[in-house]
Design a protein around this motif. Structure first.
Motif, PDB file in Angstrom:
ATOM      1  N   GLU A 278      22.564   5.635 -16.261  1.00  8.95           N
ATOM      2  CA  GLU A 278      23.679   5.130 -15.469  1.00  8.95           C
ATOM      3  C   GLU A 278      23.398   5.230 -13.975  1.00  8.95           C
ATOM      4  O   GLU A 278      23.768   4.351 -13.188  1.00  8.95           O
ATOM      5  CB  GLU A 278      24.960   5.919 -15.805  1.00  8.95           C
TER       6      GLU A 278
ATOM      7  N   ARG B 176      27.456  10.730 -14.599  1.00  3.41           N
ATOM      8  CA  ARG B 176      26.363  11.039 -15.529  1.00  3.41           C
ATOM      9  C   ARG B 176      25.011  11.034 -14.808  1.00  3.41           C
ATOM     10  O   ARG B 176      23.969  10.838 -15.434  1.00  3.41           O
ATOM     11  CB  ARG B 176      26.335  10.044 -16.680  1.00  3.41           C
TER      12      ARG B 176
ATOM     13  N   GLU C 197      21.351  12.089 -16.186  1.00  4.13           N
ATOM     14  CA  GLU C 197      21.303  11.966 -17.642  1.00  4.13           C
ATOM     15  C   GLU C 197      20.661  10.636 -18.027  1.00  4.13           C
ATOM     16  O   GLU C 197      20.719   9.653 -17.292  1.00  4.13           O
ATOM     17  CB  GLU C 197      22.711  12.050 -18.245  1.00  4.13           C
TER      18      GLU C 197
ATOM     19  N   THR D 149      20.965  11.988 -25.828  1.00  5.71           N
ATOM     20  CA  THR D 149      21.080  12.191 -24.380  1.00  5.71           C
ATOM     21  C   THR D 149      20.036  13.191 -23.912  1.00  5.71           C
ATOM     22  O   THR D 149      19.908  14.293 -24.467  1.00  5.71           O
ATOM     23  CB  THR D 149      22.482  12.698 -24.002  1.00  5.71           C
TER      24      THR D 149
END
Length: 529
Positions: A484, A493, A496, A513
């Motif tokens: 993202e 996020r 991540e 993730t």
């Protein structure tokens, strides 16, 4: 024109593309003599001419199999008393078999690097006699253990295999004296071919003998139904072997063995760990023989993730890895691997602003990275066939465990193979890579750059349809990488990454993730971040 021949058949015979059958030879000889074009032969010489032509045909047929006349005895093979395949066929086949087997073993002893290739072509039961068979098995065993291969080591291995029953020292010495003038692969294919011919000859002799017994024994002999059943069973068995077919029942035992080993040791399943525990629990890493497409937009971290897979294989587990990099120089790849392994900021290494702590970490990481069996090809014009040949060589001599292309959309087709159509060429490359992966029993990961999502697209997560259908249909698994913060730096996020398993022939699809540590040039499990 003879009634059993047409102009097309005569053309094939005269051009050496086809051997005439006996009936065609008789018809042809009679016609030539009748028309007066057979060297002025008289009518009474027709029988002699036919017999001469039949002998020529047998010689030509024997030559096509590598069989030579003048064989007075069969060395190491006796003709069964109850089998009568013909006055010379069995002896000729046995002699051809002996010559082919000796030439192959001699070539393997002189060219050790060819053993891995031969193992994929010849099975031990292709050898007709126990002595050459045991020598062949010994060569494979020593090669598989990475042991020294010499006459003395092979002889010792045969002694061990047979509990001292077979001694091959003199036999190995005689093999070294054989002059071989063709490639090892040629001799390997010759051994397989002649073994098939032997089986046909033996089968024909057994059937002839059984048919004779049935006629001579009357009611006490085998009945017609039994003969037909036997013929069907034997022919079916031969055709299954010839076409490489096998019943699923034959695979159940190794499948059960693999299932019992899942979750106990990594070597039990022979899968290659990704380095991420949640991903490995979802699909057990990367499986031998599969083609995996790793897709993602530009700048998302595909190359970094690909290097992570190779680093796990070669640095952590000492498995041979191969990177065909069409994007970065090998020095850049080595710098990224070293930075990720030592947890050293990549920009410090690039700007020559290393700290004392950074140098200490590099010093600790250097031994494991420098000893890793990771091979890198950074030629930007690397073609598909060059990649396949390199993988075949690494598989044969370095026991390749994982191969990766960065990236398939930049790979060139070889001259004369390209169609000029992007989709068709991409499909051809994917198909060939999957065939190679299966042949070498090695997982192949091909990176592919997808289009960046449109600004008006609310969900920028990549989907399976972002991968061209021509590529996706040949893939065993499609993995998509998404971050993202690559589109919104202020995203909650940030840091991540999503590893999306969009296609998975060996298990479920899903998403994992990971933590993205861009300053180190690596991904890690969230629990390790």
């Amino acid at each position: 024109m003879p009634t059993t021949l047409n102009y097309q058949a005569i053309g094939k015979i005269l051009n050496g593309k086809q051997l005439p059958n006996p009936r065609q030879l008789v018809s042809l000889a009679s016609w030539l003599i009748r028309e007066g074009v057979a060297g002025g032969a008289e009518r009474q010489n027709e029988g002699e001419a036919v017999q001469h032509l039949l002998q020529l045909r047998e010689t030509a047929h024997a030559e096509s199999l590598g069989i030579y006349e003048g064989v007075d005895e069969v060395r190491g093979n006796e003709i069964p008393d109850t089998v009568h395949p013909g006055p010379t066929v069995y002896r000729l086949v046995a002699d051809a078999e002996r010559r082919a087997e000796q030439a192959l073993l001699s070539s393997m002893l002189k060219s050790v690097e060819s053993i891995g290739v031969v193992a994929e072509i010849v099975r031990p039961d292709s050898f007709s006699d126990e002595k050459p068979r045991e020598v062949y098995v010994a060569l494979l065993e020593l090669y598989g253990r990475h042991s020294e291969i010499s006459r003395s080591s092979v002889a010792a291995q045969v002694m061990q295999q047979t509990a001292g029953r077979i001694q091959v020292a003199e036999y190995l010495s005689s093999l070294m004296e054989i002059v071989t003038d063709s490639t090892t692969v040629y001799y390997a294919k010759r051994v397989v071919k002649v073994a098939q011919v032997r089986r046909i000859a033996l089968l024909g002799g057994v059937l002839t003998d059984l048919a004779g017994q049935s006629l001579l024994a009357g009611d006490e002999g085998p009945d017609l139904d039994s003969l037909v059943d036997y013929v069907e069973d034997e022919l079916q068995s031969f055709m299954e072997d010839f076409h490489g077919l096998g019943l699923v029942a034959n695979s159940l035992e190794p499948v059960i063995d693999e299932a019992e080993g899942i979750g106990k040791t990594e070597s039990a399943t022979e899968s290659i760990s990704s380095g991420f525990s949640e991903f490995d629990s979802l699909r057990s890493g990367f499986h031998p023989g599969e083609l995996v497409i790793l897709g993602g937009a530009s700048g998302i971290g595909k190359s970094t993730l690909g290097l992570q897979f190779l680093r796990t294989c070669s640095v952590k587990y000492a498995g041979t890895g191969f990177l065909a990099s069409l994007q970065m120089h090998r020095n850049e790849a080595a710098m990224r691997i070293l930075a990720a392994e030592g947890r050293v900021p990549l920009h410090h290494m690039r700007s020559a602003s290393m700290t004392d702590e950074g140098w200490r970490r590099l010093q600790q990481a250097m031994p494991s990275v420098s000893s890793a069996p990771l091979y890198i090809q950074d030629e930007p014009t690397h073609t598909l066939q060059q990649f396949i040949r390199t993988c075949e060589w690494l598989s044969a001599f370095k026991h390749l465990k994982l191969a990766l292309i960065d990236s398939i959309d930049l790979m060139d087709m070889d001259p004369g193979l390209g169609s000029g159509d992007y989709e068709r060429d991409l499909a051809y490359m994917a198909r060939e890579l999957r065939k190679m992966a299966k042949k070498l029993n090695v997982p192949v990961i091909a990176l592919f750059q997808t289009e960046r999502p449109q600004r008006n697209r609310t969900d920028r997560r990549p989907e399976l349809y972002d991968i061209p259908a021509s590529l996706e249909k040949y893939a065993d698994a499609v993995i998509l990488l998404h971050r993202e913060d690559a589109y919104d730096r202020d995203s909650p996020r940030a840091g991540e990454a999503d590893l999306i398993i969009a296609k998975n022939r060996t298990g479920p699809i899903g998403s994992v993730t990971l933590a993205f540590q861009g300053h180190y040039g690596r991904f890690v499990d969230m629990s390790d971040s």
